[in-house]
Design a protein around this motif. Structure first.
Motif, PDB file in Angstrom:
ATOM      1  N   GLY A  12       5.380  -3.339   5.917  1.00  0.00           N
ATOM      2  CA  GLY A  12       4.962  -3.978   4.542  1.00  0.00           C
ATOM      3  C   GLY A  12       3.402  -3.088   4.063  1.00  0.00           C
ATOM      4  O   GLY A  12       3.258  -2.759   3.712  1.00  0.00           O
ATOM      5  N   ALA A  16       2.590  -0.316   1.876  1.00  0.00           N
ATOM      6  CA  ALA A  16       1.001  -0.470   0.999  1.00  0.00           C
ATOM      7  C   ALA A  16       0.458   0.254   0.820  1.00  0.00           C
ATOM      8  O   ALA A  16      -0.953   0.857   0.831  1.00  0.00           O
ATOM      9  N   ARG A  19       0.656   3.231  -0.816  1.00  0.00           N
ATOM     10  CA  ARG A  19       0.556   3.479  -2.040  1.00  0.00           C
ATOM     11  C   ARG A  19      -0.653   3.138  -1.898  1.00  0.00           C
ATOM     12  O   ARG A  19      -1.217   4.111  -3.208  1.00  0.00           O
ATOM     13  N   HIS A  20      -1.518   2.872  -1.323  1.00  0.00           N
ATOM     14  CA  HIS A  20      -3.121   2.549  -1.693  1.00  0.00           C
ATOM     15  C   HIS A  20      -3.269   4.436  -1.788  1.00  0.00           C
ATOM     16  O   HIS A  20      -4.295   4.288  -2.489  1.00  0.00           O
ATOM     17  N   ALA A 211      -0.862  -5.990   5.433  1.00  0.00           N
ATOM     18  CA  ALA A 211      -0.467  -5.114   4.258  1.00  0.00           C
ATOM     19  C   ALA A 211      -0.514  -6.732   3.528  1.00  0.00           C
ATOM     20  O   ALA A 211      -0.466  -5.898   2.222  1.00  0.00           O
ATOM     21  N   GLU A 212      -0.738  -7.539   3.690  1.00  0.00           N
ATOM     22  CA  GLU A 212      -1.211  -8.680   2.535  1.00  0.00           C
ATOM     23  C   GLU A 212      -2.465  -8.189   1.706  1.00  0.00           C
ATOM     24  O   GLU A 212      -2.792  -8.530   0.229  1.00  0.00           O
ATOM     25  N   ASP A 215      -1.663  -5.603  -0.126  1.00  0.00           N
ATOM     26  CA  ASP A 215      -1.220  -6.049  -1.422  1.00  0.00           C
ATOM     27  C   ASP A 215      -1.707  -6.638  -2.501  1.00  0.00           C
ATOM     28  O   ASP A 215      -0.965  -6.699  -4.216  1.00  0.00           O
ATOM     29  N   GLU A 216      -2.939  -7.671  -2.529  1.00  0.00           N
ATOM     30  CA  GLU A 216      -3.049  -8.727  -2.912  1.00  0.00           C
ATOM     31  C   GLU A 216      -4.483  -7.488  -3.448  1.00  0.00           C
ATOM     32  O   GLU A 216      -4.769  -8.809  -4.799  1.00  0.00           O
TER      33      GLU A 216
END
Ligand SMILES: Cc1ncc(COP(=O)(O)O)c(C=O)c1O
Length: 330
Positions: A12, A16, A19-20, A211-212, A215-216
């Motif tokens: 995850g 992430a 993408r970042h 990761a959260e 992602d958030e």
């Protein structure tokens, strides 16, 4: 049942991060290209394990980041410092037998100059002609205060010559010990094996939480908010240097990061080592640029604003000015 997992790190977090860095730095990467490390330092160590044989030539910037120099030397490399000018690393000064070049193009450590586009292209061409690998340490470029940043070497690279390295040490906390690398396909499996041998994989609990966080959208929000604060501190440092140390220190132009460098103004001959020591006695921590030079000491100061409240900046620079010899106060 508790189990070990993949050496590349939490899937995850890898997704992430891909993408970042794609959005924030136009780095071209999918989750499979990302390997999570214990800070940027372990990324450099893995690259050293995989690519450096004792006696190989590694080029680093001069002035530069001492932990990188020491790391490559610990792998038996012959480390050569290559000068940095107003456009970044002087590509023409690279020794022809260099196997690996360590650079900080976004915000040269410690001078702060960004590497020009012409230099980036020249460095990539040089690496291709000489069969060298470039390690691009993008340690603090999330914080930028100028216009649009230049493309990283990683996204300009057409030949798989660049290992891109990032870190959470500046955006979040050095004690997290989370960094990552994005490697060309040809190196991925060897780097993965090196990570497995070093420590199997990092702390997946922290990585899952991170990761959260990414992602958030909380990392992006945190960077936006802290960027405003760091920009204000940076403006305050520059204003206080202008007000209190004009004619003695000239800031080196830069547009990113959490520190800036300043050189003695033309005609100023003050010895900065005692200034740094006296400033320290007055509770102001600045570093001497000479401490980042292994081969050709250059006079100057490195001034960080990551750890000082905005309200304390002017007083800090006032104390720094007071640490200069009185005879030179104008
Ligand atoms: C040039 C450079 N690279 C990388 C880092 C971060 O290293 P790490 O991620 O190992 O904490 C720093 C931190 O000061 C740095 O100055």
């Amino acid at each position: 049942m508790p189990a070990y997992t993949e050496p590349d790190g939490h899937p995850g977090l890898r997704a992430a991060l891909a993408r970042h860095v794609g959005v924030s730095r136009s780095v071209r990467a999918g989750a499979d290209d990302v390997l999570v490390t214990q800070g940027a330092q372990q990324a450099l160590d893995l690259v050293g394990r995989v690519l450096v044989e004792p006696g190989d030539r590694v080029a680093v910037e001069e002035p530069g980041y001492p932990p990188a120099r020491r790391l490559f030397r610990s792998h038996g490399a012959r480390v050569t410092g290559v000068p940095v000018d107003a456009e970044g690393l002087v590509v023409a000064a690279l020794p022809a037998d260099t196997r690996l070049v360590y650079v900080t193009p976004s915000h040269q450590f410690p001078l702060g100059v960004p590497m020009s586009l012409a230099r980036r292209t020249a460095l990539l061409d040089w690496a291709e002609r000489h069969g060298a690998v470039l390690v691009e340490d993008d340690y603090d470029s999330e914080y930028r205060f100028g216009g649009r940043p230049l493309e990283p070497l990683q996204s300009l690279d057409r030949h798989g010559r660049v290992v891109y390295v990032g870190s959470f040490s500046k955006t979040l906390l050095p004690m997290l010990r989370v960094g990552f690398l994005v490697a060309p396909a040809s190196l991925r499996s060897a780097l993965r094996t090196a990570k497995h041998l070093a420590d199997w994989h990092g702390d997946l609990t922290t990585q899952g939480a991170l990761a959260e966080f990414v992602d958030e959208g909380l990392l992006a929000r945190h960077i936006r908010r802290t960027s405003r604060e760091y920009a204000a501190r940076r403006r305050a440092v520059l204003a206080a240097l202008r007000d209190r140390l004009a004619g003695r220190l000239d800031p080196v132009p830069s547009a990113a990061g959490l520190h800036l460098a300043a050189r003695p103004a033309p005609g100023s001959r003050v010895d900065l080592a005692p200034v740094v020591a006296r400033a320290g006695e007055r509770g102001v921590a600045v570093a001497s640029l000479a401490g980042y030079c292994a081969e050709r000491p250059r006079p100057g100061l490195v001034i960080g604003y990551g750890g000082i409240a905005l309200a304390d900046v002017d007083e800090g620079i006032r104390r720094l000015a007071a640490a200069f010899p009185p005879a030179l106060l104008g």
